[in-house]
Design an enzyme around this catalytic site. Structure first.
Site, short mmCIF file in Angstrom:
data_model
loop_
_atom_site.label_atom_id
_atom_site.label_comp_id
_atom_site.label_asym_id
_atom_site.label_seq_id
_atom_site.Cartn_x
_atom_site.Cartn_y
_atom_site.Cartn_z
N VAL A 105 1.39 -1.17 -0.11
CA VAL A 105 -0.39 -0.15 0.31
C VAL A 105 0.78 1.94 0.36
O VAL A 105 0.51 1.95 -0.68
CB VAL A 105 -0.68 0.15 1.55
CG1 VAL A 105 -1.81 1.26 1.15
CG2 VAL A 105 -2.21 -1.48 1.38
N CYS A 106 1.98 0.44 0.90
CA CYS A 106 2.59 2.70 0.84
C CYS A 106 3.23 2.64 -0.72
O CYS A 106 3.51 3.78 -1.12
CB CYS A 106 3.85 2.18 1.49
SG CYS A 106 3.04 2.17 3.63
N THR A 107 4.21 1.36 -1.09
CA THR A 107 4.90 1.69 -2.58
C THR A 107 3.70 2.24 -3.61
O THR A 107 4.01 2.90 -4.25
CB THR A 107 4.93 0.25 -3.54
OG1 THR A 107 6.50 -0.33 -2.26
CG2 THR A 107 5.72 0.35 -4.58
N LEU B 46 2.78 6.12 -2.62
CA LEU B 46 3.79 6.60 -3.32
C LEU B 46 3.94 6.76 -4.82
O LEU B 46 4.72 7.66 -5.00
CB LEU B 46 5.04 6.94 -2.21
CG LEU B 46 4.98 7.34 -0.70
CD1 LEU B 46 6.36 7.21 0.12
CD2 LEU B 46 3.90 8.77 -0.63
#
Length: 156
Positions: A45-47, A50
């Protein structure tokens, strides 16, 4: 719960790592800033978050805003992740969690591995006042980026 709109944004100086070495990054006065707290580098999810921000970075610069990503990862892990995923925003390390705690977005015990930053978004105006604050219900949820951009448009 995240700091509220109208609060003075806590000032910070955190480390960022690039090919040229370590550098200090601070909340800049006189500039609208989007702070994106995220749990951990190298996670799905973070990838996604961003990389999507990087792809649309011009829409933030068009609104005269700087975007800074903050996590509890080391600056070295952040740099490796940014290079691997071609993340183009400034990433800063809050390894000691002081800034995460100052913004009241600490997520305790993520997946049983320890405390991280929660997923949260703040818009801070040129005077250092929080104009938008959102902490998502779970680390899997993304902030409302349309609302972030709408607030930036109001500030332009």
């Amino acid at each position: 719960m995240a700091l509220s709109v109208g609060s003075k944004a806590p000032v910070f100086t955190l480390k960022s790592k690039s090919a040229s070495g370590l550098s200090d990054v601070s909340l800049a006065a006189g500039k609208n800033t989007v702070l994106l707290f995220f749990p951990l580098a190298f996670t799905g999810v973070c990838t996604q978050e961003l990389c999507d921000i990087t792809a649309g970075l011009s829409s933030y610069s068009d609104l005269n805003a700087e975007v800074i990503g903050i996590s509890v990862d080391s600056p070295f892990a952040q740099e490796a992740w940014a290079q691997k995923e071609k993340i183009g925003i400034t990433l800063v390390s809050d390894l000691n969690k002081e800034t995460t705690k100052a913004y009241d977005v600490l997520f305790p015990g993520l997946a049983g591995i320890g405390d991280t930053s929660a997923r949260a978004a703040f818009v801070i105006d040129k005077d250092g006042v929080i104009q938008y604050a959102e902490q998502t219900a779970t680390p899997k949820d993304l902030p409302d980026f349309a609302a972030v951009k709408a607030k930036l448009a109001e500030l332009s």
